[in-house]
Design an enzyme around this catalytic site. Structure first.
Site: not given
Length: 440
Positions: A23, A27, A95, A123, A168, A320, A347, A399
């Site tokens: 994430s 950014r 996404g 999506r 979100s 997660d 998931k 995972r």
């Protein structure tokens, strides 16, 4: 398909470093690309999703280069100065890239076309199209508001106050990014808290941003026509990747493992809290703040764990990490109950069903419910499945594969994973680090 058997190999020791947070990697490239001047980024997660963001920012006019030592150097184009991309932006499977970059384009006088792979093209983008349309952007999307889509930005865009209809972080971030080049103040009202990496990092890059509360809801306000200043970003280690080693060192006797530079953002650190409630010995060494994000080195030592009832309110901060928490619960003293986890059924796989089946094969006592698992622990005794070992179907879910690899370390007869290749989507160094820590 690459199968592999994980078996008890002694304590985990030494020092490891997990990959950078995904994430924050996205950014850092976007915001550095919007700043005027040169930013340097170290620790970037170099996965396909993040590289799609880098390619898009280049198309908007930022100069982005990777140096030989792994540092990324970004010379930004400036808020308000985005170039119109010469061709469609291929977002691959990301996404995050798509939704945040749509926000960026929405308040610039340019047109951009977004495409993606089959999975991304299924999506929903309507959740971002709706607020950005209110700000003046116009869209030509595929049926159902999906990719491919063409976006015409508005200049000047109109500031709005927008209450998020779904929790979100991506929708929140898209509106805030559109607000960067919109005259006036753009506000987002957040009824349920989501990860706040955008707010922290935008502040670090010099945006004027206020976070307050009205009637029990969070209100984030961003002042438009911002000038972002360049910044050097050290991307913290991904807490979701560190989770596997936190659990492994907690349950393998004799372990004493340090995981360097782990991001401890409170919106992501639920597993740490739950493991400590169970009795884990995890010390935060050298706590510091990097780019507005709390970071520390985690020293994890083996400790006897006790089963607990996990508070469902903590689920968003560790959604997660539940698959590997189930492994910790299987080795605890007593019973662990989890509820409120319906999200895990949608998931990459149905993670409740997949983990219940896999742990049962490995010799754990598990009861599956609609919204969670109840696990009766061994009290620290190794898992005893069939003498031949457990053959686990990971269902192409990274995972599940990594969680059951951890279970293999505390199993009498080993755990075979049918396919380890999905691990590369999020943690390409996992196998090497596991071998390194076990041999130290």
């Amino acid at each position: 398909m690459t199968s592999h058997t994980f078996a008890a190999a002694g304590p985990l020791r030494g020092t490891i470093r997990v990959p950078g947070d995904k994430s924050i990697s996205h950014r850092s490239l976007m915001f550095a690309g919007l700043a005027v001047g040169r930013s340097r980024i170290t620790g970037l997660l170099e996965g396909e999703d993040v590289l799609a963001t880098a390619a898009a920012m280049r198309a908007f006019g930022a100069q982005i280069a990777r140096e030989g030592d792994g540092t990324w150097v970004v010379d930004g184009v400036g808020v308000g100065s985005l170039l119109e991309p010469a061709q469609a932006l291929d977002m691959g499977n990301s996404g995050t890239s798509t939704r945040l970059l749509m926000g960026l384009v929405a308040s610039h006088a340019i047109t951009a076309t977004f495409t993606g792979d089959a999975s991304l093209s299924g999506r929903p983008m309507k959740r971002v199209i709706d607020p950005l349309s209110l700000m003046g952007a116009s869209f030509e999307a595929s049926a159902g508001g999906t990719l491919p889509l063409m976006l015409r930005g508005a200049s000047p865009a109109v500031p709005i106050t927008y209450r998020l209809p779904v929790a979100s972080a991506q929708v929140k971030s898209a509106v805030l990014l559109a607000g960067l080049n919109t005259p006036g103040i753009t506000r987002v009202i957040e009824p349920v808290a989501t990860r706040d990496h955008t707010e922290r990092m935008l502040t670090g890059f010099g945006a004027k941003l206020e976070v307050g509360e009205e009637g029990g809801e969070t209100v984030i306000a961003i002042h438009g026509e911002a000038d972002l200043k360049p910044m050097d970003v050290v991307v913290p280690g991904d807490p979701s990747s560190a989770a596997f080693f936190m659990v492994a060192a907690s349950i393998v006797p004799g372990s004493d493992l340090t995981i360097l530079n782990v991001g401890l953002n409170p919106t992501r650190a639920g597993l740490l809290q739950v493991l400590r409630q169970m009795g884990a010995d995890i010390a935060e060494v050298n706590p510091r703040e990097v780019g507005g994000e709390p970071v520390a080195d985690l020293r994890v030592r083996h400790a006897p764990l006790t089963g607990i009832d996990v508070d469902p309110a903590i689920a968003p901060a560790m959604i997660d990490e539940f698959p590997v928490l189930f492994v910790a619960a299987a080795l605890a003293q007593g019973t662990t109950r989890t509820t409120g986890l319906e999200e895990l059924r949608v998931k990459e796989s149905d993670r409740l069903a997949a983990m219940a089946a896999a742990l049962t094969l490995a010799g754990a006592r598990v009861e599956e419910h609609d919204d969670g698992l109840t696990i009766h622990g061994t009290g620290g005794e190794p898992l005893s499945g069939t003498p031949a070992g457990a053959d686990v179907a990971t269902r192409l879910d990274h995972r599940i594969a990594m969680s059951m690899a951890v279970a293999g370390l505390v199993s009498r007869s080993g755990v075979s994973i049918d396919d380890t290749s999905p691990i590369n989507t999020s943690f390409p160094t996992f196998m090497g680090l596991m071998a390194e820590a076990s041999a130290a």
